[in-house]
Design a protein around this motif. Structure first.
Motif, mmCIF file in Angstrom:
data_model
loop_
_atom_site.group_PDB
_atom_site.id
_atom_site.type_symbol
_atom_site.label_atom_id
_atom_site.label_comp_id
_atom_site.label_asym_id
_atom_site.label_seq_id
_atom_site.Cartn_x
_atom_site.Cartn_y
_atom_site.Cartn_z
ATOM 1 N N THR A 42 35.102 73.022 16.788
ATOM 2 C CA THR A 42 35.629 72.202 15.703
ATOM 3 C C THR A 42 35.582 72.899 14.355
ATOM 4 O O THR A 42 36.412 72.626 13.479
ATOM 5 C CB THR A 42 34.838 70.888 15.602
ATOM 6 N N GLU A 43 34.610 73.801 14.162
ATOM 7 C CA GLU A 43 34.453 74.424 12.854
ATOM 8 C C GLU A 43 33.661 75.724 13.006
ATOM 9 O O GLU A 43 32.788 75.833 13.867
ATOM 10 C CB GLU A 43 33.709 73.481 11.899
ATOM 11 N N THR A 56 32.173 70.273 19.876
ATOM 12 C CA THR A 56 32.009 68.890 20.316
ATOM 13 C C THR A 56 30.945 68.858 21.405
ATOM 14 O O THR A 56 31.065 69.580 22.402
ATOM 15 C CB THR A 56 33.330 68.337 20.852
ATOM 16 N N GLN A 80 29.199 66.311 16.979
ATOM 17 C CA GLN A 80 29.259 67.762 17.037
ATOM 18 C C GLN A 80 27.854 68.370 16.978
ATOM 19 O O GLN A 80 26.899 67.739 16.540
ATOM 20 C CB GLN A 80 30.099 68.308 15.872
ATOM 21 N N PRO A 122 38.023 77.921 15.159
ATOM 22 C CA PRO A 122 38.375 76.514 15.304
ATOM 23 C C PRO A 122 39.585 76.317 16.217
ATOM 24 O O PRO A 122 40.562 77.059 16.139
ATOM 25 C CB PRO A 122 38.681 76.072 13.868
#
Length: 253
Positions: A40-41, A50, A68, A93
């Protein structure tokens, strides 16, 4: 066996997970099957994914969790038992990856129990944490947050195997007399206190159990005598060090 532990059933100190009650000094093998997830980042120090196992706690009040988990990059200079495949350094990402724990040897630094269970924003709420160090790392009391903490009964299907427990035949608080006639109180594997208040150190085997939980005729007397007929404190420490590749902490002998 996922989410449970393998080891002796008769231990009484520390966290109760499945059949094993953990205590500081235990040497464990951790494994968690790798499971698919998404990135996600990515920041300078962490890769966020996640988390595929735990759920948000709807009754956690102001403690919110976004689903997360941030895993450290090498620049973070921190250790996490969980790994990604491919490695975190290659992820960006939107990538898909797998997250889990390969077979990893650790030793228990501390056991933290919570009654009632701790509110973290995630379910299940942990009743305990094991704080562990990886193979090859010695505890440094000058460092903060050196250990990695996890819930042995949490949502992640972590398999925990007890590889070795030094002085498994004793319980914290036991009093023993050694071959030299000195009486010692056992508090932890490397934490011995001579009752005579004289020079510190460690007991000379064989040992005789004098009391357990204030019982002057305790169960376990024969077990302790048989376990220490041969061997020594030094051999017990050598076996522990051979598995952990670490030195005892400053409180240890």
């Amino acid at each position: 066996m996922d989410g449970r532990t393998e080891g002796p059933e008769s231990d009484r100190q520390g966290t109760d997970s499945g059949r094993t009650r953990f205590r500081p000094g235990d040497v464990l093998m951790l494994e968690c099957p790798f499971t698919g997830t998404g990135v996600t980042e990515v920041s300078r120090f962490h890769v966020s994914v996640t988390w595929p196992w735990t759920e948000p706690d709807p009754r956690a009040g102001n403690i919110g969790w976004n689903g997360q988990r941030a895993l450290p990059l090498p620049e973070a200079d921190e250790w996490d038992a969980f790994r990604t495949e491919p490695d975190t350094t290659t992820l960006k990402p939107g990538d898909t990856c797998q997250v889990g724990i390969p077979a990893t040897v650790v030793h228990v630094l501390a056991v933290h129990d919570f009654d009632p269970p701790l509110v973290t924003g995630m379910l299940p709420r942990p009743a305990s944490y094991l704080e562990v160090l990886p193979q090859g790392e010695t505890h440094d009391p000058e460092l903060e947050d050196q250990g990695y903490a996890f819930d042995p009964d949490g949502g992640e299907p972590i398999r925990v195997e007890l590889l070795f427990r030094p002085y498994a035949f004793l319980e914290p608080g036991d009093e023993v007399v050694d071959q030299d006639g000195r009486v010692w109180r056992f508090d932890a594997a490397w934490d011995w206190h001579p009752v005579d208040g004289e020079r510190p150190g460690s007991p000379a085997w064989p040992l005789a159990l004098l009391s357990r939980r204030d019982d002057p005729a305790p169960d376990g007397t024969t077990t302790v005598a048989l376990a220490t007929e041969t061997g020594s404190h030094a051999e017990e420490l050598a076996r522990w060090s051979g598995l952990t590749l670490a030195r005892p902490t400053t409180r240890q002998q």
